[in-house]
Design an enzyme around this catalytic site. Structure first.
Site, PDB file in Angstrom:
ATOM      1  N   GLU A   1      -6.684 -18.412   5.339  1.00 25.85           N
ATOM      2  CA  GLU A   1      -5.422 -18.169   4.629  1.00 25.85           C
ATOM      3  C   GLU A   1      -4.618 -17.103   5.363  1.00 25.85           C
ATOM      4  O   GLU A   1      -4.685 -15.926   5.024  1.00 25.85           O
ATOM      5  CB  GLU A   1      -5.694 -17.776   3.170  1.00 25.85           C
ATOM      6  CG  GLU A   1      -6.730 -16.688   3.037  1.00 25.85           C
ATOM      7  CD  GLU A   1      -7.327 -16.537   1.662  1.00 25.85           C
ATOM      8  OE1 GLU A   1      -7.415 -17.527   0.920  1.00 25.85           O
ATOM      9  OE2 GLU A   1      -7.728 -15.407   1.343  1.00 25.85           O
TER      10      GLU A   1
ATOM     11  N   GLY B   1      -1.332 -15.100   6.552  1.00 20.50           N
ATOM     12  CA  GLY B   1       0.003 -14.753   6.072  1.00 20.50           C
ATOM     13  C   GLY B   1       0.880 -14.320   7.230  1.00 20.50           C
ATOM     14  O   GLY B   1       1.782 -15.029   7.669  1.00 20.50           O
TER      15      GLY B   1
ATOM     16  N   ARG C   1       7.035  -0.316   6.133  1.00 23.32           N
ATOM     17  CA  ARG C   1       5.750  -0.358   6.849  1.00 23.32           C
ATOM     18  C   ARG C   1       5.492   0.854   7.737  1.00 23.32           C
ATOM     19  O   ARG C   1       4.360   1.232   7.920  1.00 23.32           O
ATOM     20  CB  ARG C   1       5.616  -1.673   7.641  1.00 23.32           C
ATOM     21  CG  ARG C   1       5.591  -2.899   6.720  1.00 23.32           C
ATOM     22  CD  ARG C   1       5.194  -4.194   7.421  1.00 23.32           C
ATOM     23  NE  ARG C   1       3.814  -4.183   7.798  1.00 23.32           N
ATOM     24  CZ  ARG C   1       3.377  -4.038   9.038  1.00 23.32           C
ATOM     25  NH1 ARG C   1       4.242  -3.894  10.037  1.00 23.32           N
ATOM     26  NH2 ARG C   1       2.091  -4.024   9.301  1.00 23.32           N
TER      27      ARG C   1
ATOM     28  N   CYS D   1      16.728   8.723   0.914  1.00 21.21           N
ATOM     29  CA  CYS D   1      16.472  10.160   0.787  1.00 21.21           C
ATOM     30  C   CYS D   1      14.983  10.441   0.806  1.00 21.21           C
ATOM     31  O   CYS D   1      14.354  10.682  -0.241  1.00 21.21           O
ATOM     32  CB  CYS D   1      17.095  10.679  -0.491  1.00 21.21           C
ATOM     33  SG  CYS D   1      18.866  10.527  -0.416  1.00 21.21           S
ATOM     34  N   GLU D   2      14.419  10.379   1.978  1.00 27.63           N
ATOM     35  CA  GLU D   2      12.977  10.535   2.164  1.00 27.63           C
ATOM     36  C   GLU D   2      12.795  10.793   3.657  1.00 27.63           C
ATOM     37  O   GLU D   2      13.252   9.989   4.470  1.00 27.63           O
ATOM     38  CB  GLU D   2      12.314   9.212   1.771  1.00 27.63           C
ATOM     39  CG  GLU D   2      10.836   9.173   1.742  1.00 27.63           C
ATOM     40  CD  GLU D   2      10.262   9.633   0.406  1.00 27.63           C
ATOM     41  OE1 GLU D   2       9.378  10.479   0.447  1.00 27.63           O
ATOM     42  OE2 GLU D   2      10.720   9.151  -0.645  1.00 27.63           O
TER      43      GLU D   2
ATOM     44  N   TYR E   1       5.641  -9.041   5.252  1.00 31.66           N
ATOM     45  CA  TYR E   1       5.502  -7.772   4.524  1.00 31.66           C
ATOM     46  C   TYR E   1       6.731  -6.878   4.658  1.00 31.66           C
ATOM     47  O   TYR E   1       6.618  -5.658   4.717  1.00 31.66           O
ATOM     48  CB  TYR E   1       4.224  -7.034   4.965  1.00 31.66           C
ATOM     49  CG  TYR E   1       2.977  -7.881   4.804  1.00 31.66           C
ATOM     50  CD1 TYR E   1       2.523  -8.237   3.535  1.00 31.66           C
ATOM     51  CD2 TYR E   1       2.282  -8.372   5.908  1.00 31.66           C
ATOM     52  CE1 TYR E   1       1.401  -9.035   3.372  1.00 31.66           C
ATOM     53  CE2 TYR E   1       1.155  -9.173   5.762  1.00 31.66           C
ATOM     54  CZ  TYR E   1       0.724  -9.507   4.487  1.00 31.66           C
ATOM     55  OH  TYR E   1      -0.390 -10.300   4.327  1.00 31.66           O
TER      56      TYR E   1
HETATM   57  N1  LLP Z   1      -6.049 -13.332   2.019  1.00 29.97           N
HETATM   58  C1  LLP Z   1      -6.228 -12.227   1.294  1.00 29.97           C
HETATM   59  C2  LLP Z   1      -7.210 -12.252   0.203  1.00 29.97           C
HETATM   60  C3  LLP Z   1      -5.493 -11.071   1.560  1.00 29.97           C
HETATM   61  O1  LLP Z   1      -5.681  -9.986   0.824  1.00 29.97           O
HETATM   62  C4  LLP Z   1      -4.536 -11.087   2.605  1.00 29.97           C
HETATM   63  C5  LLP Z   1      -3.743  -9.903   2.899  1.00 29.97           C
HETATM   64  C6  LLP Z   1      -4.374 -12.271   3.345  1.00 29.97           C
HETATM   65  C7  LLP Z   1      -5.148 -13.382   3.034  1.00 29.97           C
HETATM   66  C8  LLP Z   1      -3.379 -12.406   4.464  1.00 29.97           C
HETATM   67  O2  LLP Z   1      -3.608 -11.526   5.501  1.00 29.97           O
HETATM   68  P1  LLP Z   1      -2.725 -11.660   6.834  1.00 29.97           P
HETATM   69  O3  LLP Z   1      -3.031 -12.998   7.469  1.00 29.97           O
HETATM   70  O4  LLP Z   1      -1.286 -11.591   6.438  1.00 29.97           O
HETATM   71  O5  LLP Z   1      -3.127 -10.507   7.674  1.00 29.97           O
HETATM   72  N2  LLP Z   1       1.086  -4.955   3.546  1.00 29.97           N
HETATM   73  C9  LLP Z   1       0.204  -4.875   4.702  1.00 29.97           C
HETATM   74  C10 LLP Z   1      -0.725  -6.064   4.756  1.00 29.97           C
HETATM   75  C11 LLP Z   1      -1.531  -6.217   3.509  1.00 29.97           C
HETATM   76  C12 LLP Z   1      -2.423  -7.433   3.582  1.00 29.97           C
HETATM   77  C13 LLP Z   1      -3.059  -7.660   2.276  1.00 29.97           C
HETATM   78  N3  LLP Z   1      -3.848  -8.838   2.225  1.00 29.97           N
HETATM   79  C14 LLP Z   1       1.056  -4.792   5.953  1.00 29.97           C
HETATM   80  O6  LLP Z   1       2.277  -4.756   5.841  1.00 29.97           O
HETATM   81  O7  LLP Z   1       0.515  -4.729   7.052  1.00 29.97           O
END
Ligand code: LLP
Length: 431
Positions: free
Chosen positions: A290, A292, A330, A361-362, A390
Site C-alpha cells: 500500500e 502512498g 513537512r 507567525c511561527e 503529505y
Molecule cells: N500504510 C500504512 C499503514 C501507513 O501508516 C502509511 C503511512 C502508508 C501505508 C503509506 O506510506 P508511504 O508509502 O506513503 O510512505 N506525514 C509523513 C508520512 C506519514 C506516513 C504515515 N503512514 C510525511 O510527510 O513524511
C-alpha cells in the site's frame, strides 16, 4: 532536473507536466498546488505492473490515500486499477463520492470510531485492518448482529525500524499501531480473531515506515511475519491467505536522494519472499502493498509568489513566500528537504544560499533552511518540487490562511480540481 516532468521552456519559465508554471500562477493565483496527471498515471502503472509481475494478478496494489486525498485522485487510481487504503470516515466518504468501488477499500487506523466502523460496514467495504482487541470485539459483535462475516487483516508489529541498520531489529515494538509479535500478544490476538463468528481472518498486516529505498526493511519484516504465520499454522492449524507488507517506498526530494525503481525493489522483495515462504513451510500467501508517497509525490509541485527578499546583515538571507507551513508543514515537522526553483527565471544560476520562509507567525515556518537557490526578487514565482504527498493532506488554516487550489495538468492543458478555500469557507461552521 530532479524529475523528468520538470523542464524549462523557450522563455526561461519552469514547466511542470508540460505546462508553464508562471502562466498557471497568473491564471489561478498562488499558492497553488499542481498535479501532473500523466506522472500520477505512470506511477500507478509502474506500481501495478511490478506488483502483477512479481506477486501475481491476485495481488491488488493499494494506494494509501493519506498521502493525498481528494476526489480526483480516487478517480484516477480507480481508473488505473489500484485499490485504496483509507484511515478515516472522511477518506471513505471522499472515495465513495468519487465512485470508488467499496470492495476495493481497505480500512486502517489504530482508533477507528464506532461511527466510522458502522459507516464502513453499511457501505460494504472490502476489508478492515483490525488494529487491536477492542476494535475486534466491537466489529465482531456488530457483524454477528447483522448476520455477516467481515473480511479482515490483523495488524501486527514485527518490531522493525527501517532506518536503523538492518541487523538492529529493535524499533517500534512499542508502537501505537497494531499488536506486537515479540511480546507474544499477537498470538493471542490472532487466536481470538479466529474464534470470532463475525470475522473472516484473511491474513496479517504490517507497515514499517516511510522513505525506504531498498528491499531489506520489507524482507526483514516479512521474515518475522512469515515465521509468525508458521507458528500460527503449527499451533492453531490456521493458514493465512494474505500478508500485507504496507507502504513506504521512497522518492527523491533532492538530488542526493537515491534513484529508485519500484520494479527493482519489488523484484528484490519477491526473490527473498520465495525463500522465506519455503523456509516457513506455509502455503504461499498473496502479498499486498500500500504505497502512498511513491504514487503521488513527484506528481505534485507547489507554486508561490515571492513577497520579500530579506538580508540579515552578517547572518543570512530570506526569500519569503505567500504560503508555508499551512500548505506544507513537512519541514516544520520533520526537517524534510526540498528542491526549489525560480519558475520565472528558471535558467538562473544557483548563486545564493537562503532560507525559504513562509508567511505564517511561527519561526519554524520555512520550506527549507540554508538552501542553495537561484536569485529571487519580489513577484517571482517560486516552485517547490515533489510536494504531491503529505502536503495538501496535511494542510491547515493556521493564521486563518485559506488552503490553496489544486490544478491538474495533462499534455500542457490545465484543469481546476480543488477550488481555493475562501474566507467564507473557513468561517462556515461558526455560529
Ligand atoms: N500504510 C500504512 C499503514 C501507513 O501508516 C502509511 C503511512 C502508508 C501505508 C503509506 O506510506 P508511504 O508509502 O506513503 O510512505 N506525514 C509523513 C508520512 C506519514 C506516513 C504515515 N503512514 C510525511 O510527510 O513524511
Amino acid at each position: 532536473m530532479i524529475h523528468t516532468n520538470i523542464d524549462i521552456n523557450r522563455i526561461g519559465h519552469l514547466t511542470f507536466g508540460g505546462a508553464d508554471c508562471v502562466t498557471l500562477a497568473e491564471k489561478y493565483g498562488t499558492p497553488l498546488y499542481l498535479l501532473d496527471e500523466e506522472r500520477l498515471r505512470k506511477n500507478c502503472r509502474d506500481y501495478r505492473e511490478s506488483v502483477k509481475r512479481y506477486f501475481g494478478a491476485g495481488s491488488l496494489p493499494l494506494y494509501a490515500s493519506k498521502a493525498l486525498c481528494c476526489k480526483e485522485i480516487y478517480r484516477v487510481i480507480n481508473d488505473e486499477g489500484l485499490g485504496a487504503d483509507i484511515v478515516s470516515g472522511g477518506e471513505l466518504y471522499t472515495a465513495l463520492c468519487a465512485g470508488f468501488p467499496a470492495e476495493n477499500i481497505y480500512f486502517h487506523g489504530n482508533n477507528k470510531t464506532c461511527d466510522e466502523i458502522l459507516y464502513a460496514l453499511d457501505k460494504g467495504i472490502g476489508c478492515f485492518i483490525v488494529d487491536n482487541h477492542d476494535e475486534l470485539e466491537f466489529l465482531n459483535a456488530e457483524c454477528v448482529k447483522r448476520g455477516t462475516k467481515q473480511k479482515v487483516l490483523l495488524r501486527v508489529s514485527p518490531g522493525i525500524d527501517p532506518h536503523t541498520h538492518r541487523a538492529v531489529v529493535t524499533g517500534n515494538v512499542d508502537s501505537k499501531f497494531g499488536v506486537p509479535i515479540e511480546t507474544g500478544q499477537a498470538f493471542g490476538f490472532v487466536k481470538r480473531a479466529l474464534e470470532c463468528e463475525g470475522i473472516k481472518v484473511d491474513g496479517l498486516h504490517c507497515h514499517i515506515g516511510s522513505q525506504i529505498f531498498d528491499k531489506y526493511p520489507f524482507t526483514d519484516a516479512a521474515k518475522i511475519m512469515l515465521a509468525f504465520a508458521a507458528k500460527i499454522k503449527k499451533e492453531l492449524g490456521a493458514e493465512f491467505g494474505t500478508v500485507n507488507l504496507g507502504g513506504g517506498i521512497g522518492v527523491r526530494y533532492v538530488e542526493t536522494d537515491p534513484k529508485t525503481s519500484i520494479d527493482v525493489i519489488m523484484k528484490g522483495i519477491k526473490e527473498e519472499l520465495d525463500k522465506l515462504v519455503a523456509e516457513a513451510g506455509i502455503r504461499p500467501p498473496v502479498f499486498l502493498f500500500e504505497m502512498g508517497r511513491f504514487v503521488v509525490a513527484d506528481a505534485g509541485m507547489t507554486l508561490y509568489t515571492v513577497g520579500s527578499v530579506k538580508r540579515i546583515n552578517g547572518y543570512k538571507d530570506y526569500v519569503c513566500v505567500d504560503g508555508g507551513m499551512t500548505d506544507n508543514p513537512r519541514y516544520a515537522l520533520y526537517g524534510s528537504k526540498y528542491t526549489v526553483f525560480n519558475a520565472t527565471h528558471a535558467d538562473g544560476e544557483y548563486s545564493q544560499t537562503a532560507d525559504v520562509a513562509g508567511r505564517n507567525c511561527e519561526s519554524d515556518d520555512v520550506i527549507g533552511e540554508a538552501m542553495s537557490v537561484q536569485r529571487f526578487e519580489r513577484g517571482d514565482i517560486l516552485a517547490v518540487a515533489v510536494t504531491g504527498a503529505y502536503n495538501y493532506s496535511m494542510a491547515s488554516n493556521y493564521n486563518r490562511v485559506p488552503r490553496p487550489a489544486m490544478v491538474s495538468v495533462k499534455n500542457g492543458e490545465d484543469k481546476l480540481i480543488i477550488k481555493r478555500e475562501t474566507y467564507e469557507d473557513m468561517a462556515r461552521n461558526e455560529l
